[in-house]
Design a protein around this motif. Structure first.
Motif, PDB file in Angstrom:
ATOM      1  N   HIS A 351      34.173  -6.906 110.160  1.00 17.59           N
ATOM      2  CA  HIS A 351      32.803  -6.802 109.673  1.00 17.59           C
ATOM      3  C   HIS A 351      32.567  -7.840 108.591  1.00 17.59           C
ATOM      4  O   HIS A 351      33.507  -8.414 108.036  1.00 17.59           O
ATOM      5  N   GLU A 352      31.333  -8.095 108.310  1.00 16.86           N
ATOM      6  CA  GLU A 352      30.976  -9.190 107.425  1.00 16.86           C
ATOM      7  C   GLU A 352      31.327  -8.884 105.973  1.00 16.86           C
ATOM      8  O   GLU A 352      31.523  -7.733 105.572  1.00 16.86           O
ATOM      9  N   GLU A 353      31.389  -9.942 105.177  1.00 16.44           N
ATOM     10  CA  GLU A 353      31.617  -9.802 103.744  1.00 16.44           C
ATOM     11  C   GLU A 353      30.383  -9.203 103.078  1.00 16.44           C
ATOM     12  O   GLU A 353      29.282  -9.232 103.626  1.00 16.44           O
ATOM     13  N   LEU A 354      30.615  -8.680 101.885  1.00 17.05           N
ATOM     14  CA  LEU A 354      29.529  -8.089 101.115  1.00 17.05           C
ATOM     15  C   LEU A 354      29.366  -8.835  99.802  1.00 17.05           C
ATOM     16  O   LEU A 354      30.351  -9.329  99.226  1.00 17.05           O
ATOM     17  N   PRO A 355      28.131  -8.955  99.295  1.00 14.75           N
ATOM     18  CA  PRO A 355      27.956  -9.555  97.968  1.00 14.75           C
ATOM     19  C   PRO A 355      28.670  -8.714  96.921  1.00 14.75           C
ATOM     20  O   PRO A 355      28.638  -7.475  96.964  1.00 14.75           O
ATOM     21  N   ALA A 356      29.332  -9.365  95.994  1.00 18.33           N
ATOM     22  CA  ALA A 356      30.107  -8.638  94.990  1.00 18.33           C
ATOM     23  C   ALA A 356      29.244  -7.689  94.174  1.00 18.33           C
ATOM     24  O   ALA A 356      29.710  -6.623  93.747  1.00 18.33           O
ATOM     25  N   SER A 357      27.960  -8.056  93.959  1.00 18.01           N
ATOM     26  CA  SER A 357      27.085  -7.198  93.152  1.00 18.01           C
ATOM     27  C   SER A 357      26.872  -5.836  93.804  1.00 18.01           C
ATOM     28  O   SER A 357      26.442  -4.895  93.145  1.00 18.01           O
ATOM     29  N   TYR A 358      27.189  -5.719  95.089  1.00 16.17           N
ATOM     30  CA  TYR A 358      27.088  -4.433  95.763  1.00 16.17           C
ATOM     31  C   TYR A 358      27.998  -3.394  95.107  1.00 16.17           C
ATOM     32  O   TYR A 358      27.724  -2.198  95.144  1.00 16.17           O
TER      33      TYR A 358
END
Length: 641
Positions: A351-358
Motif C-alpha cells: 500500500h502507498e506511503e502516508l504523509p508523516a503529519s498523519y
C-alpha cells in the motif's frame, strides 16, 4: 403518452421571427425550441422527435398548410398545432397568421385561420390541440360571421390562445411571454391546490384544463415593460378540455403518510440511542509510544521505531530523517510537512506511503464514499472540497489544510477544477493497491485530526483480492451515496432511467450490502458513523419537503433534532425501497441528508449545462465532524442525529 400513442401522434410547429414588412420578433425562435423540447421530453409529453415537425420560419402559407395536412392525415391519437408570430385582422374580421412576407396591405401572404379549422376538423386524431400565440389570437374563439363566441365546432378539440380577441400578446428577446410560461409549466409540472380543492401534485397526468388554470394563475397580475400580460383564453368541445397533454413532473404519488414513517424513524432511533459510544469507532488503547493506526493494514505504527523519509521535487527518495524530542518545534513541523512514512508492516507494493503529519496529530479519521457506479460519488467529493476551499466551514470554527500538498493538488487538477468549470469529473480509476483519494488536516473543537477520503471504484471491491480492500473495514465513517434515479419512483425520473439503462427503480445498492456485511458488529449495530447522502436531490425539488431542505442554509443550529434525517427517511420509505435505508438500520449512528453537487440535472453525455451551484453538500461532513469532536457545540444532536 405511451410509445404506441406517441407514434400515432403528430405535432406541427410554425413560428415566424423575421419579417420583411413587420417588426421582427426574435424571441419566437427561442419559444419554438423550448416548446419542441418539452413536447419530445420523455417525462413530459413523450412525443417522438420524428413526429414533431418545425415548419421553416420563411415558409409561405402553403408550406405551413401542406405540413398541417400531412400531420392531420397521419395523426390517430393526438394532433398538436402551434403558431407564434404576428397576428392581424382579415377583411372579414377573422384572424390572419403572418408569414415572412406578410403586411397589413398584403394579406394574401398570411394564413387565414379559417383555412386551418377544416384541416384540423378533418383529422381522424382522437385528440386535437391548437395553440395560437399572437396578437388578437382570441379571435379564433369567435365566429367571424356573427362575432359571437364559438366552441370551435370540432369534436374532441381544445384551442388555447395567448390573448383575447382585443388584446396584444407580448414577446421579449428571450421568448414569447405566453409560450415560455407554458413550457416552464409543463417542464416543472403543476402542484398546489386546484380550483376543486384537490392537490395538483397528486395528479400523474395534466389535462388541458389543468394547464389552463395553472397558466392563468402564473400570468395573473404580471407586467412586462410596464404592460400587463393578457390572460390566456381557451375553448373546447366534447371534453376537449380533458385532453391529457403531459405527465405531471410535480407528481408525488399517493399522499405519503409521513407521520407513520416519522414514527418508525423515531422508534428505530430510540432503540439504539442508549448503545451509542462516545467515540466514532471503539478502538483498543494503542501500545506505549507515539504513533497511530495505519489506515491500510489497520496495524499500529510506532513512530519511536519507524523512520521518516523525505523526497525531492522529482519524487525520488532522499536521506532518512529523524524527529525526536530534542528537535525544535518549528523545525519538527517543517520536517514532518515534507516527509512521508512507509508502514513497517507493509509488503513491497502493498500500500502507498502516508504523509508523516498523519501520525503527529490527534486520532485520524478515514471516510469512505460508497455507492454504485454513476451515483455521483466523485462529483460529490469534488463539490465538498470546492466548498471547503471557498471557506464555508470557517464560520463553524473549522479550518482545513491539505494533507499532503502534492496529492491534494493532483485531486484539484483532475477533479475540483473541472467540476468548478462545469465539466464532468473523470471516472474513478480502479485501484491497483490500497490508496486514499485526498487528505485534509482539520482543526476544530480544540483538536487537529488528519482526515482522508476513499472514493473507491466500486468494481475494485469485486475484482481485487479481499485482503487489499480490508482497509475499508477500518474506516471511521462512511458516506453512502444514494442516487434518486436508481432508487425512487416518479415520472420525473423516467427519462434519466432510460438514459442510464435502468428500466425501473432498483431494490437497493449491492455495494451498500457489500460494505455493511463486511463490517464488525457490537450488539445489533456497527460501531461506526454513517451518513446517507441523497445525491442529485435537485431532481426531486418539486417535492416541498426536498425543496425546503435544499433551500435551508447550512448551519450548526438549523432544524430540530433529527428533523432532516427523519424527513429523508420518510421520503425514501415512501418513494423507494427499505433496502436503501440499510445504513440507518445497521449503524449505531447514521444521519440522512438531501444534497445536490451541481444544483441541476446530471449530464450523462457531456459537460454540465451550467456551472455547478452545490446545495448542502457539506451536511454529511458536518455530521461526521460533530461525532469526531471537531465541532465545538453543546448539543451536537442539533445537526440531526
Amino acid at each position: 403518452m405511451t410509445p404506441e400513442e406517441g407514434r400515432a401522434s403528430r405535432a406541427v410547429l410554425f413560428g415566424v421571427h423575421a419579417f420583411r414588412h413587420l417588426a421582427d420578433l426574435t424571441g419566437v425562435q427561442h419559444s419554438l425550441v423550448a416548446l419542441k423540447n418539452v413536447l419530445t421530453a420523455q417525462d413530459v409529453c413523450a412525443l417522438p422527435e420524428e413526429s414533431c415537425e418545425i415548419v421553416p420560419a420563411n415558409a409561405p402559407p402553403g408550406g405551413f398548410l401542406d405540413a398541417l395536412e400531412d400531420a392531420a392525415e397521419a395523426a390517430e391519437h393526438l394532433l398538436f398545432v402551434y403558431y407564434a408570430g404576428h397576428g392581424h385582422h382579415g377583411t372579414d374580421g377573422g384572424l390572419l397568421l403572418a408569414t415572412r412576407n406578410s403586411s397589413v396591405r398584403r394579406s394574401y401572404h398570411s394564413v387565414e385561420y379559417e383555412t386551418v379549422r377544416p384541416i384540423v376538423a378533418g383529422s381522424r386524431a382522437r385528440h386535437k390541440v391548437v395553440i395560437i400565440d399572437c396578437c388578437w389570437s382570441g379571435l379564433v374563439h369567435m365566429d367571424a360571421a356573427t362575432t359571437e363566441a364559438t366552441d370551435f365546432a370540432v369534436p374532441g378539440t381544445c384551442v388555447l390562445t395567448s390573448a383575447a380577441a382585443t388584446e396584444k400578446s407580448l414577446c421579449e428577446p428571450e421568448g414569447s411571454v405566453f409560450t415560455l410560461a407554458l413550457t416552464t409549466l409543463l417542464r416543472e409540472g403543476v402542484s398546489g391546490p386546484l380550483p376543486d380543492g384537490a392537490a395538483a401534485e397528486l395528479l400523474p397526468q395534466l389535462t388541458m384544463d389543468h394547464v389552463y388554470d395553472a397558466l392563468c394563475a402564473r400570468l395573473a397580475g404580471r407586467e412586462v415593460a410596464g404592460r400587463k400580460v393578457p390572460r390566456p383564453r381557451m375553448s373546447a368541445r366534447d371534453a376537449g378540455h380533458r385532453i391529457p397533454i403531459a405527465l405531471n413532473r410535480a407528481y408525488v404519488g399517493k399522499p405519503a403518510r409521513l407521520e407513520t414513517f416519522h414514527a418508525e424513524y423515531e422508534r428505530v432511533a430510540a432503540a439504539r440511542r442508549h448503545r451509542r459510544r462516545a467515540r466514532v469507532v471503539p478502538r483498543l488503547p494503542p501500545p506505549s509510544g507515539r504513533g497511530a493506526e495505519c489506515p491500510f493494514c489497520l496495524r499500529y505504527v510506532d513512530l519511536g521505531t519507524s523512520q521518516l523519509v523525505q523526497r525531492d521535487e522529482r519524487g525520488y527518495e532522499s536521506a532518512p530523517v529523524v524527529v525526536d524530542d530534542a528537535t525544535h518545534p518549528v523545525l519538527r513541523h517543517s520536517i514532518v510537512q515534507r516527509s512521508v512514512l512507509r508502514c513497517p508492516h507493509a509488503e513491497p507494493g502493498g500500500h502507498e506511503e502516508l504523509p508523516a503529519s498523519y501520525f503527529f496529530h490527534d486520532e485520524p479519521l478515514s471516510i469512505a464514499l460508497i455507492g454504485s457506479p454513476a451515483t455521483g460519488k466523485t462529483t460529490l467529493l469534488a463539490a465538498m472540497i470546492a466548498q471547503i476551499e471557498d471557506g464555508l466551514l470557517r464560520p463553524m470554527g473549522l479550518t482545513c489544510a491539505p494533507l499532503p500538498a502534492s496529492k491534494y493538488k493532483s485531486f484539484q487538477d483532475y477533479f475540483v477544477r473541472p467540476y468548478r468549470e462545469g465539466r464532468q469529473a473523470p471516472i474513478t480509476p480502479p485501484a491497483g493497491q490500497p490508496s486514499y483519494t485526498i487528505g485534509l488536516l482539520v482543526t476544530g473543537g480544540g483538536r487537529t485530526r488528519p482526515v482522508i477520503f476513499y472514493d473507491i471504484d466500486c468494481g475494485t471491491l469485486w475484482s481485487i483480492p479481499s485482503q487489499k480492500t480490508d482497509f475499508l473495514v477500518g474506516s471511521t465513517a462512511f458516506v453512502f451515496v444514494l442516487d434518486p434515479i436508481q432508487a425512487f419512483r416518479g415520472a420525473a425520473l423516467e427519462e434519466w432511467r432510460a438514459i442510464y439503462g435502468t428500466e425501473r427503480p432498483l431494490p437497493g445498492d449491492p455495494y451498500f450490502d457489500l460494505m455493511i456485511d463486511a463490517l464488525p458488529r457490537q450488539s445489533d449495530h456497527t460501531e461506526a458513523h454513517a451518513t446517507v447522502a441523497v445525491a442529485k436531490s435537485d431532481l426531486l425539488s418539486s417535492d416541498p419537503t426536498v425543496r425546503r431542505w435544499l433551500a435551508t442554509r447550512l448551519a450548526l443550529d438549523s432544524g430540530e433534532p433529527g428533523e432532516e434525517s427523519r424527513d429523508v427517511y420518510a421520503y425514501t420509505r415512501h418513494h423507494g425501497d427499505m433496502d436503501w435505508l440499510k445504513p440507518f438500520h445497521h449503524f449505531s449512528r447514521c444521519t440522512l441528508h438531501f444534497v445536490s453537487a451541481t444544483g441541476g440535472p446530471p449530464s450523462p453525455h457531456g459537460d454540465f449545462a451550467s456551472r455547478p451551484t452545490p446545495q448542502r453538500v457539506l451536511a454529511p461532513l458536518l455530521s461526521i465532524f460533530s461525532a469526531a469532536g471537531l465541532l465545538d457545540m453543546a448539543d451536537s444532536s442539533r445537526l440531526g442525529w
